[in-house]
Design an enzyme around this catalytic site. Structure first.
Site, PDB file in Angstrom:
ATOM      1  N   CYS A 136     -45.415   1.989  10.730  1.00 59.17           N
ATOM      2  CA  CYS A 136     -44.874   3.305  10.395  1.00 59.17           C
ATOM      3  C   CYS A 136     -45.738   4.408  11.010  1.00 59.17           C
ATOM      4  O   CYS A 136     -46.463   4.166  11.989  1.00 59.17           O
ATOM      5  CB  CYS A 136     -44.755   3.463   8.877  1.00 59.17           C
ATOM      6  N   ASP A 172     -47.909   5.434   0.355  1.00 61.78           N
ATOM      7  CA  ASP A 172     -47.120   6.469  -0.324  1.00 61.78           C
ATOM      8  C   ASP A 172     -47.501   6.580  -1.784  1.00 61.78           C
ATOM      9  O   ASP A 172     -47.471   7.662  -2.350  1.00 61.78           O
ATOM     10  CB  ASP A 172     -45.628   6.175  -0.176  1.00 61.78           C
TER      11      ASP A 172
END
Ligand code: RUB
Length: 315
Positions: A133, A204
């Site tokens: 990512c 996250d």
């Protein structure tokens, strides 16, 4: 447009930018949400401080729903509301909201700098590294290692469906890093064939039990890495840790539109499911690299208690 209307239009546009992923990455969305809350306070009209405080809590709730998995959003907004909610005048509350939002933005930038140094220290000259990512915290560590003269070969997954790996690849290349883009399903093959020495990724949200919430595929790729005994380093600022998990609240996994994967018209009758984050168990994380130092997954609960214990939350 009067300034209150303008303020709410700005708030909705920041929320939309976060929801649509024009603004993305857990740290950045926390920062932009904090600054948007300060903007909302500034556009408030009138002298009723109770009304202003209630409006700010509403605005914070609205912003926090834009990306449900990123706990950084809620932590950022609670950080801004702390102290602001004790103010007894409208000018005082407006000033405090701005001060706290800017303090949070500064904290984000400083944390990333510190993590870059601590992350780089884990990497050695000549190593192959796999990332997944686009994490500014993880990329910062890789760039810092190269800046220190360590020659790394970085493999960056494409990261379907949103292809954040392209952002990572461009960013690393722009900083002079030797980077190779691979498709997500090449991860295990590359880990083995390129003798990858470590995985470096972002976060996250992190649960009290040491579990990691990060971009979809993290669980699978870290499982592949650990099967080869490749260490997994997770670069995570302290505002990625979830105080809510101390009370057992589960982090929500965001599911986004099928159209991000494929045009549904191309597949009539076929259901398409697009969960964009997953939960990686603590056993698949070697270390969390925070701005305060390295943290083992088993020490996360004590860390969250120390960092957030007793702190008031509004959302
Ligand atoms: C981004 C993602 C990143 C973390 C950490 O997902 O999963 O790894 O947010 O990023 P999305 P950072 O693209 O869906 O927002 O280190 O920049 O906070």
């Amino acid at each position: 447009m009067n300034s209150a209307r303008q303020g709410s239009a700005v708030l909705l546009s920041v929320r939309q930018d976060i929801a649509s992923m024009k603004t993305r990455g857990a740290g950045e969305i926390g920062k932009q949400a904090a600054l948007a809350l300060a903007g909302a306070a500034e556009s408030f009209q009138g002298n009723d401080v109770k009304r202003l405080r209630a409006d700010l809590v509403e605005a914070a709730k609205l912003l926090s729903q834009a990306r449900p998995t990123a706990v950084s959003l809620r932590n950022a907004l609670n950080f801004v509301l702390t102290e602001t909610m004790d103010e007894t005048s409208v000018p005082g509350a407006k000033g405090k909201t701005r001060e706290r939002a800017e303090a949070f933005a500064k904290r984000v930038n400083e944390a990333k700098g510190e993590i870059a140094k601590r992350g780089a220290a884990l990497l050695k000259d000549g190593q192959a590294i796999l990332t997944h990512c686009h994490s500014t915290a993880a990329a910062g560590a890789l760039i810092e290692a190269v800046r220190q003269g360590k020659r790394l070969r970085v493999f960056s997954t494409e990261t379907r469906p949103f292809r954040q790996g392209l952002i990572t690849s461009r960013m690393l290349r722009g900083a002079g890093v030797d980077v190779t883009l691979i498709v997500d399903s090449a991860a295990l093959h590359v880990l083995e064939s390129e003798r990858v020495a470590a995985m470096v990724i972002g976060a996250d949200a992190i649960d009290a039990d040491g579990s990691l919430y990060n971009k979809i595929g993290t669980r699978l790729i870290t499982l592949a890495a650990r099967s080869l005994k490749v260490p997994v380093y997770v670069c995570a600022e302290t505002y990625k840790f979830s105080p809510y998990s101390l009370e057992g609240e589960e982090v929500a996994i965001e599911v986004r539109a099928p159209a991000e994967i494929v045009d549904p018209k191309q597949l009539p009758g076929v259901k398409v499911h697009n969960p964009v984050f997953d939960k990686t168990p603590p056993g698949q994380v070697s270390k969390y690299v925070t701005e305060r130092g390295l943290l083992a997954p088993r020490s996360v609960a004590a860390f969250i208690r120390k960092e957030f214990g007793g702190a008031k939350r509004w959302i």
